[in-house]
Design an enzyme around this catalytic site. Structure first.
Site, PDB file in Angstrom:
ATOM      1  CG  ASP A   1      -6.753  -7.880   6.352  1.00  0.00           C
ATOM      2  OD1 ASP A   1      -6.513  -7.655   5.154  1.00  0.00           O
ATOM      3  OD2 ASP A   1      -5.955  -8.445   7.124  1.00  0.00           O
TER       4      ASP A   1
ATOM      5  CG  HIS B   1      -5.263   1.380  -1.845  1.00  0.00           C
ATOM      6  ND1 HIS B   1      -5.557   2.291  -2.828  1.00  0.00           N
ATOM      7  CD2 HIS B   1      -3.927   1.259  -1.828  1.00  0.00           C
ATOM      8  CE1 HIS B   1      -4.433   2.697  -3.402  1.00  0.00           C
ATOM      9  NE2 HIS B   1      -3.424   2.088  -2.814  1.00  0.00           N
TER      10      HIS B   1
END
Length: 273
Positions: free
Chosen positions: A244, A270
């Protein structure tokens, strides 16, 4: 009989009027049922003002010569242990010399590491303290919810590290020569979560500028990284075993990879965009 009838009717009407008047007056003294109490107004959210921990208050001088490491450590410990949101302030117009240091979390209320002045590394391997690792300079270990931000500068003083014989540009045809080669990463985040880097300038890193290793939740915005084009191994942002990551609006100009990503697994959405 007519007289009795009219007399009876008069008496009846008098009694009716008298009773109606009494009942009307009695009703005037009966209070209405009380209305429901109004709903209490919602309590406003209490916003705690952050406490500011200026490194000068802990003995740091900021003259670019004095070793200010201990003052930074004490300021960090106080900010990290604070029961309120806290800001560790590196004030403008001062230059602080810092040795290799590990800032340990997790810091329950999060810490804003606000750099408005300049933080400087020791000037090359010859003055690096003996017994300290030469592979890292400023390390943030197990921090949670921390922000490294401001309009100041982090100066890695990398020139003398780049000239070590082992560096690729020192040997003939780009080869390396024998000799010690360890060089410090300027800023390393290790096993940390929800960290952000915003607005700061990093220049002349001895090796990687940033390394994120074993982290989760990294936000980078308006970062400025600069090093000469021939500075070896000065990767801008090195990302390893980290999830992330968001990088926006940043300038990276250096002598190696701008962004280096290793050991990453993507999907099903993605992965890298």
């Amino acid at each position: 009989m007519g007289l009795y009838f009219y007399t009876y009717m008069l008496i009846f009407l008098s009694l009716y009027i008298h009773c109606s008047t009494v009942n009307s007056q009695s009703l005037d003294h009966i209070s209405l049922a009380p209305s429901l109490a109004p709903e209490p107004a919602p309590s406003p959210e209490i916003q705690l003002s952050p406490r500011v921990f200026d490194v000068r208050s802990f003995g740091s001088v900021g003259d670019g010569v004095t070793d200010d490491t201990e003052g930074f450590k004490m300021a960090w410990d106080s900010a990290c242990q604070s029961d309120k949101p806290s800001i560790l302030l590196v004030p403008k117009h001062y230059s602080f010399l810092i040795q290799s240091t590990i800032f340990t979390g997790s810091c329950g209320n999060g810490v804003v590491f606000q750099i408005e002045g300049t933080i400087m590394a020791p000037d090359g391997p010859s003055v690096w303290p003996k017994g300290m690792s030469k592979r890292q300079w400023l390390v943030f270990y197990r921090v949670n919810g921390m922000s490294l931000q401001g309009g100041g500068v982090i100066d890695g003083k990398g020139e003398k590290w780049w000239d070590l014989p082992c560096k690729p540009h020192k040997g003939p045809n780009g080869t390396t020569l024998p000799g010690p080669c360890d060089s410090p990463v300027t800023i390393r985040f290790f096993m940390s979560t929800n960290v952000s880097v915003k607005g700061i300038k990093v220049k002349n890193s001895p090796q990687f500028n940033f390394r994120f290793d074993g982290c989760n939740g990294v936000y980078i915005n308006s970062l400025n990284i600069k090093a000469p084009s021939l500075s070896p191994n000065t990767d801008g942002i090195h990302i390893e075993n980290t999830n992330d990551v968001t990088i926006h609006n940043s300038l990276i100009s250096n002598g190696s990879y701008n962004v280096d990503i290793k050991n990453i697994t993507c999907g099903p959405s993605h992965g890298i965009r």
